[in-house]
Structures are given as C-alpha cells and as structure tokens.
Scaffold this motif. Structure first.
Motif, PDB file in Angstrom:
ATOM      1  N   GLY A   1       5.482   0.212   8.518  1.00  0.00           N
ATOM      2  CA  GLY A   1       4.403   0.992   7.925  1.00  0.00           C
ATOM      3  C   GLY A   1       3.154   0.967   8.788  1.00  0.00           C
ATOM      4  O   GLY A   1       3.170   0.556   9.953  1.00  0.00           O
TER       5      GLY A   1
ATOM      6  N   THR B   1       2.692  -3.044   2.889  1.00  0.00           N
ATOM      7  CA  THR B   1       2.639  -1.618   2.555  1.00  0.00           C
ATOM      8  C   THR B   1       3.967  -1.065   2.054  1.00  0.00           C
ATOM      9  O   THR B   1       3.994   0.066   1.560  1.00  0.00           O
ATOM     10  CB  THR B   1       2.229  -0.799   3.791  1.00  0.00           C
ATOM     11  OG1 THR B   1       3.278  -0.884   4.768  1.00  0.00           O
ATOM     12  CG2 THR B   1       0.936  -1.313   4.378  1.00  0.00           C
TER      13      THR B   1
ATOM     14  N   GLY C   1       6.186  -0.053   3.951  1.00  0.00           N
ATOM     15  CA  GLY C   1       6.498   1.026   4.885  1.00  0.00           C
ATOM     16  C   GLY C   1       5.622   2.248   4.729  1.00  0.00           C
ATOM     17  O   GLY C   1       5.779   3.226   5.456  1.00  0.00           O
ATOM     18  N   ALA C   2       4.670   2.225   3.786  1.00  0.00           N
ATOM     19  CA  ALA C   2       3.802   3.384   3.570  1.00  0.00           C
ATOM     20  C   ALA C   2       2.764   3.504   4.682  1.00  0.00           C
ATOM     21  O   ALA C   2       2.488   2.555   5.415  1.00  0.00           O
ATOM     22  CB  ALA C   2       3.108   3.274   2.218  1.00  0.00           C
TER      23      ALA C   2
END
Length: 362
Positions: free
Chosen positions: A62, A274, A276-277
C-alpha cells in the motif's frame, strides 16, 4: 482609411499594448500549485525513503504518501497575465509575495529555514513513532546554538548537554529559559553540563554520560531590556535505540512529520497498517504525537488524488478548508494525533470505513 478599419486597427493596437504590459509588468504575487507525493513505504530515486537497521522490520504494502506544494521562487516576479491565469486556474493559488517570503526573506534564507524545519520534523516523527510503539527513547536538553558575541560564547558550546541550571535539574528547553530569566542582568548563572565531546562518546558507546562540568556565565540584558539572557538556544536531543534514516532530498518544511511517523510504525509492526490501500496525508507532528496544521492543503489534496490516493489524513485544524473543495474520489480522514491516525488506518485495513472521523466545511 475607412473609419471601421481604423477603429479595428486601433483596437488591435490597444489590445497588443495591454498584452505586452501584462507580460512585462511584474506584480507582487507568488503562486502555489500541487507538488509531487512520495510513498514513505517505498523508494525515491531508487533509494528507500525509510531505512531502519538494528531492529526487526516487516514487509509493507500500500501507500502512505506525504504530499508537497510547489511555490514560485523568492526572486521570481509574476506578471499580470500569469497572475490572472493563476486566479482562474482551479488547482493553483495566487497569494501575496510576502505571504511566502515575509520581511524580504531571500530564496536562500527560505530554503535554509525549510531544510531546518524538515530535519526537525524527521526527529519528531521518529520520537512520536517509537512512543506510539512504546519503545523507549532517551531525551536530553542540549545547547542548540550559541549566539555570537554573547556572554555564553566560548563558555558553552553547541551539543553540550544541560543537566541543571543553578543546581536545579532541567527536563525541557523551557526550563533553561525560566531559570536564566529569574536572574537580573549582570548576575551569574551556573550551568551543570556534559561537554559535547563526552556526550557524543557516550552515545556511540550506548552508555549514559558521566563526566559533568560546572560553567558560570554572567548574564546580559536582552535587546528589549526586559530580562536577563546568556545568548544560547536550548533544544532537545534524542538518542534512539536503533538507526532510522529518512532519505528524501529537495523537500523542505515540517508538514511531512505525520506521514514519516506512520511509515516508521508500519515498518516496525507485523502486517499492513493500510491493508494495501492508497493513503496520503499531511501534518506536522511533535514529540508527543500531536498533529498540527499545515499550509497549502487544497493543492495537497489535488496532488494526492492525481497520484491515486483514496484517503487523505487531514489535520483537524485544516479540515474546514479541505472540506470546502474535495477532489472527486478522495475521502478526508480527520486526525489530531498519531494514535488517531493509526486507529483510522486499522479501520481502512478492516474495511470498516463508515466510522472514520470525517471533515466538515463548517
């Protein structure tokens, strides 16, 4: 020459004259526009933005992007055409030149000041991150600078650790000021210090410094004549239990502190903060982890969204300005402390985004 033709020719010449004047006449304004963003979990110029050695780290995915603003230089003078275009452009902001460069500050002076603020923000980010993780950080009050031709010149030196003033222990820089100003100009102040060389040697050996000295300095009168001074600036020096390097050149100012701190926390904890955000953000940070407001929030939002950010960590004091014009597809998340930010990141990771603290325009 027919009257209509003469009128058209005169109008054209007037237009050309006005256009030339608009291009040639400088106006006292500067321009701010969206700058690049940098992922604190990734690389910049093929070098990791954050490098940690001497402590176990964990893989991250992320984005935790810090954001920047481009500004015109101190010596550059915008012309009228550029100023009008900047006023009309949605993503740019035109401000009085003195707003960015007050008191006739040169570009070199502004760059130096921004570099110093950037360095301080890195130190505070490290302290805040480690405190958030409950990792002990040793802190001490030091002489940051000695003013030329002051009473302390050649008596105290930058890097000296201040243990006490007049026998009273000091815990923070403000204590030094308070104890010195108890005196009247012309009176002596006794500093108990660890000399800079001994302090450096102790830090390298990972031990507490032991050799102390007592230094007497005679106070002078301040420029306003209201208090006693010795001519030093006191600051805080931190000794970290492992090495944290922040590798990012050509960036200045204090506003990356929050994102640096979060990047450090992410690298030192298992899993992803996160999930992966793509998260971007901004905000100053102090040693206690409190997040402060920054300038240029509107441009930072635009730069973040253009880079692909879905969420933007926003200092609460910037919320009203940020919420007045949010780029489509970007969710603002209000933060006051690093603890707030990490809690919100965990919600983003879990998908529980309905409960994220939001910004309002009022």
């Amino acid at each position: 020459m027919p009257r209509r033709t003469a009128t058209m020719l005169a109008s054209t010449l007037i237009f050309i004259a006005l256009l030339c004047a608009g291009v040639l006449i400088p106006v006292p304004y500067s321009e701010m526009s969206p700058g690049p963003t940098f992922n604190t979990l990734g690389k910049a110029r093929n070098e990791p933005v954050l490098e940690i050695s001497g402590r176990k780290t964990y893989p991250t995915t992320g984005h935790l992007n810090m954001t920047t603003v481009r500004v015109t230089g101190a010596e550059y003078r915008m012309n009228l055409v550029e100023t009008v275009y900047g006023w009309l452009a949605h993503d740019n902001v035109v401000v009085p030149h003195d707003t960015l460069y007050p008191d006739g500050k040169t570009e070199e002076e502004s760059t130096q000041e921004n570099a110093e603020e950037f360095t301080q923000s890195q130190e505070s980010a490290k302290v805040a991150a480690l405190k958030q993780l409950k990792i002990p950080v040793r802190s001490q009050v030091v002489v940051s600078a000695v003013l030329k031709d002051s009473p302390a010149e050649d008596r105290l030196h930058a890097g000296d650790v201040i243990r006490a003033v007049d026998g009273e222990p000091v815990k923070e820089p403000g204590d030094v000021v308070e104890l010195v100003t108890r005196h009247k100009p012309g009176e002596d102040v006794v500093f108990t210090i660890v000399p800079a060389k001994e302090a450096v040697a102790a830090e390298k050996a990972d031990r507490e410094p032991t050799a102390t000295e007592k230094v007497t300095v005679t106070t002078a009168r301040s420029a306003d004549g209201k208090k006693a001074i010795v001519g030093i600036e006191a600051g805080t020096d931190h000794a970290f239990p492992f090495t944290i390097d922040i590798n990012l050149a050509d960036v200045g100012g204090p506003s990356a502190g929050l994102m640096f701190a979060l990047g450090i926390v992410d690298k030192l904890t298992p899993g992803d903060l996160t999930g992966g955000a793509f998260v971007a953000g901004t905000g100053t940070i102090d040693d206690a982890g409190k997040v402060g407001p920054i300038g240029g929030i509107e441009m930072k939002l635009v730069g973040a969204r253009e880079a692909g950010a879905e969420y933007f960590l926003t200092p609460s004091d910037n919320c009203a300005a940020a919420a007045s014009d949010i780029p489509e597809g970007l969710t603002l998340v209000k933060v006051d402390t690093i603890a707030d930010a990490t809690a919100s990141l965990k919600k983003i990771d879990s998908g529980d985004t309905a409960g994220l603290p939001s910004c309002s325009s009022s």
